[in-house]
Design a protein around this motif. Structure first.
Motif, PDB file in Angstrom:
ATOM      1  N   TRP A   1      -5.420  35.923   3.751  1.00 44.70           N
ATOM      2  CA  TRP A   1      -6.825  36.291   3.550  1.00 44.70           C
ATOM      3  C   TRP A   1      -6.924  37.655   2.880  1.00 44.70           C
ATOM      4  O   TRP A   1      -7.663  37.849   1.927  1.00 44.70           O
ATOM      5  CB  TRP A   1      -7.575  36.284   4.876  1.00 44.70           C
ATOM      6  CG  TRP A   1      -8.929  36.911   4.767  1.00 44.70           C
ATOM      7  CD1 TRP A   1      -9.322  38.102   5.284  1.00 44.70           C
ATOM      8  CD2 TRP A   1     -10.065  36.395   4.063  1.00 44.70           C
ATOM      9  NE1 TRP A   1     -10.628  38.362   4.952  1.00 44.70           N
ATOM     10  CE2 TRP A   1     -11.107  37.328   4.200  1.00 44.70           C
ATOM     11  CE3 TRP A   1     -10.296  35.232   3.332  1.00 44.70           C
ATOM     12  CZ2 TRP A   1     -12.360  37.136   3.638  1.00 44.70           C
ATOM     13  CZ3 TRP A   1     -11.542  35.042   2.764  1.00 44.70           C
ATOM     14  CH2 TRP A   1     -12.557  35.985   2.928  1.00 44.70           C
ATOM     15  N   TRP A   2      -6.137  38.619   3.372  1.00 43.12           N
ATOM     16  CA  TRP A   2      -6.120  39.948   2.785  1.00 43.12           C
ATOM     17  C   TRP A   2      -5.667  39.877   1.317  1.00 43.12           C
ATOM     18  O   TRP A   2      -6.244  40.526   0.458  1.00 43.12           O
ATOM     19  CB  TRP A   2      -5.186  40.869   3.574  1.00 43.12           C
ATOM     20  CG  TRP A   2      -4.958  42.175   2.907  1.00 43.12           C
ATOM     21  CD1 TRP A   2      -5.742  43.286   2.986  1.00 43.12           C
ATOM     22  CD2 TRP A   2      -3.873  42.510   2.050  1.00 43.12           C
ATOM     23  NE1 TRP A   2      -5.208  44.289   2.222  1.00 43.12           N
ATOM     24  CE2 TRP A   2      -4.057  43.833   1.636  1.00 43.12           C
ATOM     25  CE3 TRP A   2      -2.753  41.808   1.581  1.00 43.12           C
ATOM     26  CZ2 TRP A   2      -3.159  44.475   0.781  1.00 43.12           C
ATOM     27  CZ3 TRP A   2      -1.877  42.446   0.746  1.00 43.12           C
ATOM     28  CH2 TRP A   2      -2.085  43.759   0.351  1.00 43.12           C
ATOM     29  N   ASP A  11      -3.718  35.719   8.195  1.00 44.11           N
ATOM     30  CA  ASP A  11      -4.451  36.986   8.047  1.00 44.11           C
ATOM     31  C   ASP A  11      -3.998  37.715   6.791  1.00 44.11           C
ATOM     32  O   ASP A  11      -4.802  38.276   6.050  1.00 44.11           O
ATOM     33  CB  ASP A  11      -4.225  37.899   9.252  1.00 44.11           C
ATOM     34  CG  ASP A  11      -5.125  37.565  10.405  1.00 44.11           C
ATOM     35  OD1 ASP A  11      -6.084  36.794  10.221  1.00 44.11           O
ATOM     36  OD2 ASP A  11      -4.861  38.072  11.518  1.00 44.11           O
TER      37      ASP A  11
END
Length: 90
Positions: free
Chosen positions: A40-41, A37
């Protein structure tokens, strides 16, 4: 366009994405549930797309986010400039 310079840009960008993605995960464990996550950020933030699906909410997260944006702009600007100069010198 030179393949070597393009590969250099991708390597620098992915290195930054991995570093900032890991740092934001540890900075905001309650907001980012896993390192992927965070990666991705980091990818979305470094390439200045900014979808807004994941955002930092603490002051340390804001600092990491600001450094990530500045790092992404600098990587793209410096290596993109190199790509433009190499592409025009035929």
């Amino acid at each position: 366009m030179s393949t070597k310079e393009l590969l250099l840009m991708v390597v620098f960008l992915m290195s930054g994405v991995l570093i900032f993605g890991s740092v934001i995960y540890y900075a905001e464990e309650h907001n980012f549930t896993s390192i992927p996550d965070g990666i991705w950020w980091g990818l979305v933030t470094m390439t200045t797309v900014g979808y807004g699906d994941k955002v930092p909410i603490s002051y340390f997260g804001f600092i990491v986010g600001g450094m990530c944006v500045i790092g992404g702009v600098l990587v793209i600007a410096f290596t993109g400039n190199r790509l433009a100069i190499t592409g025009n010198s035929k």
